[in-house]
Scaffold this motif. Sequence first.
Motif, PDB file in Angstrom:
ATOM      1  N   THR A 203     -24.173  35.860 -21.835  1.00  0.00           N
ATOM      2  CA  THR A 203     -25.031  34.280 -21.588  1.00  0.00           C
ATOM      3  C   THR A 203     -25.726  35.042 -20.344  1.00  0.00           C
ATOM      4  N   ALA A 204     -24.246  35.372 -19.810  1.00  0.00           N
ATOM      5  CA  ALA A 204     -25.671  35.599 -17.602  1.00  0.00           C
ATOM      6  C   ALA A 204     -27.054  36.006 -18.506  1.00  0.00           C
ATOM      7  N   LEU A 205     -26.538  36.978 -19.516  1.00  0.00           N
ATOM      8  CA  LEU A 205     -28.059  37.487 -19.880  1.00  0.00           C
ATOM      9  C   LEU A 205     -29.551  36.192 -19.774  1.00  0.00           C
ATOM     10  N   MET A 206     -28.762  35.697 -20.935  1.00  0.00           N
ATOM     11  CA  MET A 206     -29.365  34.740 -21.388  1.00  0.00           C
ATOM     12  C   MET A 206     -29.975  33.333 -20.012  1.00  0.00           C
ATOM     13  N   LEU A 207     -28.868  33.256 -19.309  1.00  0.00           N
ATOM     14  CA  LEU A 207     -29.252  32.284 -18.137  1.00  0.00           C
ATOM     15  C   LEU A 207     -30.167  32.720 -16.594  1.00  0.00           C
ATOM     16  N   THR A 208     -30.580  33.772 -17.239  1.00  0.00           N
ATOM     17  CA  THR A 208     -30.613  35.175 -15.540  1.00  0.00           C
ATOM     18  C   THR A 208     -32.066  34.675 -14.790  1.00  0.00           C
ATOM     19  N   ASP A 209     -33.387  33.804 -16.128  1.00  0.00           N
ATOM     20  CA  ASP A 209     -34.293  33.252 -15.659  1.00  0.00           C
ATOM     21  C   ASP A 209     -33.828  31.813 -15.053  1.00  0.00           C
ATOM     22  N   MET A 210     -33.207  30.858 -15.036  1.00  0.00           N
ATOM     23  CA  MET A 210     -32.672  30.334 -14.539  1.00  0.00           C
ATOM     24  C   MET A 210     -32.271  30.077 -13.411  1.00  0.00           C
ATOM     25  N   VAL A 211     -31.783  31.139 -13.090  1.00  0.00           N
ATOM     26  CA  VAL A 211     -31.095  31.747 -11.858  1.00  0.00           C
ATOM     27  C   VAL A 211     -31.104  32.432 -11.016  1.00  0.00           C
ATOM     28  N   SER A 212     -32.042  32.513 -11.326  1.00  0.00           N
ATOM     29  CA  SER A 212     -33.019  33.782 -10.374  1.00  0.00           C
ATOM     30  C   SER A 212     -33.871  32.110  -9.801  1.00  0.00           C
ATOM     31  N   LYS A 213     -34.537  31.257 -10.605  1.00  0.00           N
ATOM     32  CA  LYS A 213     -35.356  30.637 -10.255  1.00  0.00           C
ATOM     33  C   LYS A 213     -35.021  29.322  -9.193  1.00  0.00           C
ATOM     34  N   THR A 214     -33.807  28.939  -9.245  1.00  0.00           N
ATOM     35  CA  THR A 214     -32.681  27.924  -8.532  1.00  0.00           C
ATOM     36  C   THR A 214     -32.061  28.343  -7.640  1.00  0.00           C
ATOM     37  N   SER A 215     -31.561  30.147  -7.701  1.00  0.00           N
ATOM     38  CA  SER A 215     -31.040  30.446  -6.293  1.00  0.00           C
ATOM     39  C   SER A 215     -31.517  31.022  -5.904  1.00  0.00           C
ATOM     40  N   GLY A 216     -32.531  32.185  -6.539  1.00  0.00           N
ATOM     41  CA  GLY A 216     -33.287  33.080  -6.092  1.00  0.00           C
ATOM     42  C   GLY A 216     -32.348  34.381  -6.772  1.00  0.00           C
ATOM     43  N   PHE A 241     -23.734  30.649 -11.890  1.00  0.00           N
ATOM     44  CA  PHE A 241     -24.354  31.047 -13.348  1.00  0.00           C
ATOM     45  C   PHE A 241     -23.252  30.014 -14.151  1.00  0.00           C
ATOM     46  N   MET A 242     -22.175  29.484 -13.759  1.00  0.00           N
ATOM     47  CA  MET A 242     -21.635  28.267 -14.385  1.00  0.00           C
ATOM     48  C   MET A 242     -22.149  27.061 -14.713  1.00  0.00           C
ATOM     49  N   ALA A 243     -23.341  26.842 -13.286  1.00  0.00           N
ATOM     50  CA  ALA A 243     -24.214  25.342 -13.256  1.00  0.00           C
ATOM     51  C   ALA A 243     -24.846  25.958 -13.989  1.00  0.00           C
ATOM     52  N   ALA A 244     -25.770  26.696 -13.946  1.00  0.00           N
ATOM     53  CA  ALA A 244     -26.931  26.734 -15.163  1.00  0.00           C
ATOM     54  C   ALA A 244     -26.338  27.224 -16.493  1.00  0.00           C
ATOM     55  N   SER A 245     -24.983  27.277 -16.632  1.00  0.00           N
ATOM     56  CA  SER A 245     -24.891  26.747 -18.767  1.00  0.00           C
ATOM     57  C   SER A 245     -24.673  25.377 -18.143  1.00  0.00           C
ATOM     58  N   ILE A 246     -23.954  24.835 -17.966  1.00  0.00           N
ATOM     59  CA  ILE A 246     -23.595  23.731 -17.590  1.00  0.00           C
ATOM     60  C   ILE A 246     -24.947  22.619 -17.896  1.00  0.00           C
ATOM     61  N   ARG A 247     -25.889  23.120 -16.991  1.00  0.00           N
ATOM     62  CA  ARG A 247     -27.388  22.231 -16.274  1.00  0.00           C
ATOM     63  C   ARG A 247     -27.916  22.128 -18.436  1.00  0.00           C
ATOM     64  N   LYS A 248     -27.820  23.992 -18.710  1.00  0.00           N
ATOM     65  CA  LYS A 248     -28.217  23.750 -20.228  1.00  0.00           C
ATOM     66  C   LYS A 248     -27.954  23.151 -20.751  1.00  0.00           C
ATOM     67  N   SER A 249     -26.400  22.781 -21.657  1.00  0.00           N
ATOM     68  CA  SER A 249     -25.717  21.833 -21.634  1.00  0.00           C
ATOM     69  C   SER A 249     -26.311  20.567 -21.847  1.00  0.00           C
ATOM     70  N   ILE A 250     -26.238  20.308 -20.804  1.00  0.00           N
ATOM     71  CA  ILE A 250     -26.305  18.639 -20.048  1.00  0.00           C
ATOM     72  C   ILE A 250     -28.773  18.752 -20.859  1.00  0.00           C
ATOM     73  N   ASP A 251     -28.771  19.737 -20.898  1.00  0.00           N
ATOM     74  CA  ASP A 251     -30.688  19.205 -21.039  1.00  0.00           C
ATOM     75  C   ASP A 251     -30.996  19.367 -22.250  1.00  0.00           C
ATOM     76  N   ASP A 252     -29.386  19.718 -23.590  1.00  0.00           N
ATOM     77  CA  ASP A 252     -29.584  19.781 -24.936  1.00  0.00           C
ATOM     78  C   ASP A 252     -29.904  18.933 -25.491  1.00  0.00           C
ATOM     79  N   TYR A 253     -28.413  18.455 -25.170  1.00  0.00           N
ATOM     80  CA  TYR A 253     -28.025  17.637 -25.554  1.00  0.00           C
ATOM     81  C   TYR A 253     -28.634  16.493 -25.482  1.00  0.00           C
ATOM     82  N   LYS A 254     -29.413  16.660 -24.535  1.00  0.00           N
ATOM     83  CA  LYS A 254     -30.242  15.093 -24.494  1.00  0.00           C
ATOM     84  C   LYS A 254     -31.672  15.268 -25.050  1.00  0.00           C
ATOM     85  N   SER A 255     -32.678  16.431 -24.475  1.00  0.00           N
ATOM     86  CA  SER A 255     -33.543  16.905 -25.914  1.00  0.00           C
ATOM     87  C   SER A 255     -33.946  16.841 -26.950  1.00  0.00           C
TER      88      SER A 255
END
Length: 321
Positions: A203-216, A241-255
């Motif tokens: 899961t961390a590997l999946m979210l690494t782009d979002m975390v890198s972009k958002t948190s640096g 990584f926790m926040a990115a996972s939750i953000r992804k879930s919210i975005d997935d259910y909306k889109s």
Amino acid sequence: MRHIIVTLAAALLMTAFSTAAADAATLVPAGNRNAEQPGVPGASARRTKASNSSYERKYQKVIDLLSSDKQLIGKIKSTAGRYGIDPIHMIGAIVGEHTYNVDAYDRLQSYYVKAASYAGSSFRFGYEDETIAQFIAKPEFANCSSNSDAYRLWSCRENVWEKSFRGRKVGGKSYPDNRFSAVFFQPFYAGQTFGLGQMNPLTALMLTDMVSKTSGYEKLDENDAAAVYKAIMDPDRSLAFMAASIRKSIDDYKSIANMDISDNPGLTSTLYNVGGSTQRAGALAARNRARAAAGEGPAWPEENYYGWLVNDRIEDLKKLL
């Protein structure tokens, strides 16, 4: 003529508003859809029994630890802000993990010590004598390489595992009938998660782009297992990584499912627990298309045992913030 133009403009404006309304995601109400808590899996019950504890004691322990750590609460709030989510979603995930999956450490800061211990360790991701790099170089994964986004890339690889390798014998080698993350990304024992947010390495590997972009933070590499573990053990990075996972879930259910779950921490906690928000949102969307075709109203997403607790104790959790 002017009247016709004004009337036409008004009609077009009303159509635009109607289209926007139709496209707006349906806000899922707060609270639980189930009157009683869904069943807790046997594995969780066995872990809790082995620790000579109870769910209520574990729940109270993590609540007490969080309430006494104002610095951590401040970090949770600031991290949630960067990812555009309410911090209650992160609180819910932490409480759920430490109530049902692990027992909270006496001091949450001890995760820093664990993180440091993994930094110097020499281990790798792989299965038996096959490293993850060797495995994903197989021709079955060739089509995945077109995905530049880490989430899509690893989701593609996970799908290939399910379709072509899981429980099969390929090229003379037998692969276990188990999840991709359990077979290739848990070098110590299956079902292993780490850190404040109990993050799975895949899961961390999946979210690494979002975390890198958002948190640096630097992007993670599957060939550096120690760095992946350090990232998910370090409390500060673990929160990202926790926040990115939750953000992804919210975005997935909306889109995908046209459902806004941002007001329901029990649902985001459920998805944090079970994973697969893209697939689950797709399944809900398909179900609701069938219901609409049959003249039925939409089905709501539902919480599991873990998310049910979060919604049931929401007033306790809000006090932490």
